[in-house]
Design a protein around this motif. Sequence first.
Motif, PDB file in Angstrom:
ATOM      1  N   LEU A 132       0.856  -1.178   0.000  1.00 35.59           N
ATOM      2  CA  LEU A 132       0.000   0.000   0.000  1.00 35.59           C
ATOM      3  C   LEU A 132       0.893   1.228   0.000  1.00 35.59           C
ATOM      4  N   SER A 133       0.396   2.320  -0.550  1.00 37.93           N
ATOM      5  CA  SER A 133       1.195   3.537  -0.640  1.00 37.93           C
ATOM      6  C   SER A 133       0.282   4.744  -0.517  1.00 37.93           C
ATOM      7  N   HIS A 134       0.885   5.926  -0.661  1.00 38.97           N
ATOM      8  CA  HIS A 134       0.115   7.164  -0.600  1.00 38.97           C
ATOM      9  C   HIS A 134      -0.970   7.207  -1.666  1.00 38.97           C
ATOM     10  N   ARG A 135      -0.814   6.398  -2.720  1.00 37.37           N
ATOM     11  CA  ARG A 135      -1.811   6.378  -3.785  1.00 37.37           C
ATOM     12  C   ARG A 135      -3.067   5.611  -3.390  1.00 37.37           C
ATOM     13  N   THR A 136      -2.942   4.693  -2.456  1.00 43.96           N
ATOM     14  CA  THR A 136      -4.077   3.821  -2.131  1.00 43.96           C
ATOM     15  C   THR A 136      -4.552   3.925  -0.693  1.00 43.96           C
ATOM     16  N   GLU A 165       0.815   4.970   8.471  1.00 39.10           N
ATOM     17  CA  GLU A 165       1.518   5.155   9.741  1.00 39.10           C
ATOM     18  C   GLU A 165       1.442   3.892  10.598  1.00 39.10           C
ATOM     19  N   LYS A 166       0.286   3.237  10.571  1.00 35.46           N
ATOM     20  CA  LYS A 166       0.098   2.031  11.378  1.00 35.46           C
ATOM     21  C   LYS A 166       0.818   0.826  10.780  1.00 35.46           C
ATOM     22  N   VAL A 167       0.888   0.782   9.449  1.00 39.46           N
ATOM     23  CA  VAL A 167       1.464  -0.387   8.785  1.00 39.46           C
ATOM     24  C   VAL A 167       2.988  -0.286   8.665  1.00 39.46           C
ATOM     25  N   ALA A 168       3.526   0.933   8.684  1.00 41.08           N
ATOM     26  CA  ALA A 168       4.970   1.141   8.488  1.00 41.08           C
ATOM     27  C   ALA A 168       5.786   0.351   9.512  1.00 41.08           C
ATOM     28  N   THR A 190      11.844 -13.169   0.324  1.00 36.08           N
ATOM     29  CA  THR A 190      11.117 -11.982   0.788  1.00 36.08           C
ATOM     30  C   THR A 190      12.019 -10.756   0.840  1.00 36.08           C
ATOM     31  N   MET A 191      11.450  -9.613   0.468  1.00 33.69           N
ATOM     32  CA  MET A 191      12.100  -8.312   0.639  1.00 33.69           C
ATOM     33  C   MET A 191      10.999  -7.302   0.942  1.00 33.69           C
ATOM     34  N   VAL A 192      11.269  -6.378   1.863  1.00 35.10           N
ATOM     35  CA  VAL A 192      10.270  -5.376   2.233  1.00 35.10           C
ATOM     36  C   VAL A 192      10.826  -3.975   2.016  1.00 35.10           C
ATOM     37  N   ILE A 193      10.095  -3.170   1.272  1.00 34.65           N
ATOM     38  CA  ILE A 193      10.420  -1.749   1.122  1.00 34.65           C
ATOM     39  C   ILE A 193       9.446  -0.977   1.995  1.00 34.65           C
ATOM     40  N   SER A 194       9.950  -0.322   3.027  1.00 29.21           N
ATOM     41  CA  SER A 194       9.111   0.457   3.934  1.00 29.21           C
ATOM     42  C   SER A 194       9.676   1.867   4.018  1.00 29.21           C
ATOM     43  N   THR A 195       8.946   2.833   3.465  1.00 33.32           N
ATOM     44  CA  THR A 195       9.382   4.227   3.460  1.00 33.32           C
ATOM     45  C   THR A 195       8.278   5.090   4.052  1.00 33.32           C
ATOM     46  N   CYS A 196       8.464   6.403   3.956  1.00 32.02           N
ATOM     47  CA  CYS A 196       7.467   7.308   4.538  1.00 32.02           C
ATOM     48  C   CYS A 196       6.149   7.290   3.779  1.00 32.02           C
ATOM     49  N   ASN A 197       6.136   6.778   2.544  1.00 32.18           N
ATOM     50  CA  ASN A 197       4.858   6.755   1.833  1.00 32.18           C
ATOM     51  C   ASN A 197       4.553   5.436   1.140  1.00 32.18           C
ATOM     52  N   ARG A 198       5.193   4.341   1.576  1.00 27.39           N
ATOM     53  CA  ARG A 198       4.849   3.024   1.026  1.00 27.39           C
ATOM     54  C   ARG A 198       5.358   1.913   1.929  1.00 27.39           C
ATOM     55  N   VAL A 199       4.596   0.823   1.943  1.00 29.86           N
ATOM     56  CA  VAL A 199       5.040  -0.424   2.566  1.00 29.86           C
ATOM     57  C   VAL A 199       4.721  -1.524   1.562  1.00 29.86           C
ATOM     58  N   GLU A 200       5.755  -2.170   1.049  1.00 30.55           N
ATOM     59  CA  GLU A 200       5.568  -3.184   0.007  1.00 30.55           C
ATOM     60  C   GLU A 200       6.344  -4.443   0.363  1.00 30.55           C
ATOM     61  N   VAL A 201       5.672  -5.575   0.258  1.00 33.50           N
ATOM     62  CA  VAL A 201       6.301  -6.868   0.507  1.00 33.50           C
ATOM     63  C   VAL A 201       6.489  -7.569  -0.830  1.00 33.50           C
ATOM     64  N   TYR A 202       7.749  -7.800  -1.203  1.00 35.21           N
ATOM     65  CA  TYR A 202       8.079  -8.507  -2.438  1.00 35.21           C
ATOM     66  C   TYR A 202       8.424  -9.943  -2.077  1.00 35.21           C
ATOM     67  N   THR A 203       7.851 -10.884  -2.823  1.00 39.09           N
ATOM     68  CA  THR A 203       8.121 -12.287  -2.549  1.00 39.09           C
ATOM     69  C   THR A 203       8.344 -13.055  -3.845  1.00 39.09           C
TER      70      THR A 203
END
Length: 456
Positions: free
Chosen positions: A8-12, A19-22, A44-57
Amino acid sequence: MSVLVVGLSHRTAPVALLEKVAVSGDALTKLLHDVQQDEHVAETMVISTCNRVEVYTAVERFHAAVNAVTRLLSAHSGVAEEALTPHLYVHYEDRAVQHLFRVACGLDSMVVGEAQILGQVRQALKLGQQEGTVGTTLNELTQYALRVGKRAHTETGIDRAGASLIGVGVELAETVLGGPIAGSRALVIGAGSMSALTAATLVRAGVTDIVVANRTFDRGLQLAQSVGGRAVEFGHVARELAGADIVVSCTGAGRLVITADMVAAAMRGREADRPLFLLDLALPHDIDPAVRLVPGVTLVDLESMQESGVGSATRDGGRRAAIEAAERIVDEEVAAYLEAKRAARVTPTVVALRSKAAGVVEAELGRLAARVPEMDRRMRDEVAQTVRRVVDKLLHEPTVRVKRLAAAPGGDHYAQALRELFDLDPMTPEAVSRADGPERGMPGGRAAGGQVTDLE
């Protein structure tokens, strides 16, 4: 193995949900391992920034993996699945590749073209490598994405077209303070990479009086000295607010660092017409949103940037041109990556075919030597060379063609046909070992297991 991204990101999603998911620090490492340990996930790899949390698998089964990642994101964030799911996006295989390339180029950022995302993707890959959750599939894909991002920034100037969050923050500060911020006093809270970039940006804007407050004083001192500023203990933040014109906070503390009462007290000790600009780049918030109720105070945070459309791709023609050029690079690189991946999948089959042919040749030459023992060494060598040359010529065109055909969508059928016609096993040790290396066909020529070193 296929690539799946759930995020999920600032777009969705609203910033409050992000803030809760970061995740960061130990929580990020735990999420990595929890996802990795699921039976449906291989890497697994996780990108967690100020405007996105993405789980790559890297996965074998789509639906089971999506459900597992969604469940774990819910468990780690404390957000119920039914509340989280509407804000999630899911990309699989080709779409997952395209999404990561767009992310690395800054095309999916809140401020389109921001360059910090490249470093954040690199950090995500490094953490996955260190924790052992990244294998061949994600390592290969992410290193390629880093090269694509670097190419886009080098060739299009998209990072100049789309200013960073900090750059946008400086522009907003100038609007609030009524002109250039040169000569202003700035308080930077935190000493991480974002804070270091903030301090450097402020210096370039002409700010010479910079105070750094950090929980670890030595790190704060190091940053302050690098920009000619001074460091203070973290507990002195409230005192420093009174003398600051600009405050930028990005600590990752997970709790409020600046409260409304602290700001109200600071404003009572300064001139009535002297405004205070606060920029909160943290997720969760460092600064209490209630400070907006204090007269003379302006707070800009990620949520307000999101609502105001900061970084919109339609701000000017030059920016649109840079973005369009970057999009073309992404399309070109996605096509090249997928073509190379498809071609690489046929390599073990080709190796198995050549190995089988070589085995047949050697067996027949052995039988010939036993049946015609009077042949001298020179004659045997000549016959052996001729037979091998004939086999090579017969196999050359089919193997070249199957590699070319396999690079097209649906090309796996040609490799399957070869396996059926010649009864081949591409998983033999020889086929796998000879196919597993830089020659596999991936653009860039790096071995699959290599660490990130060339882009640091």
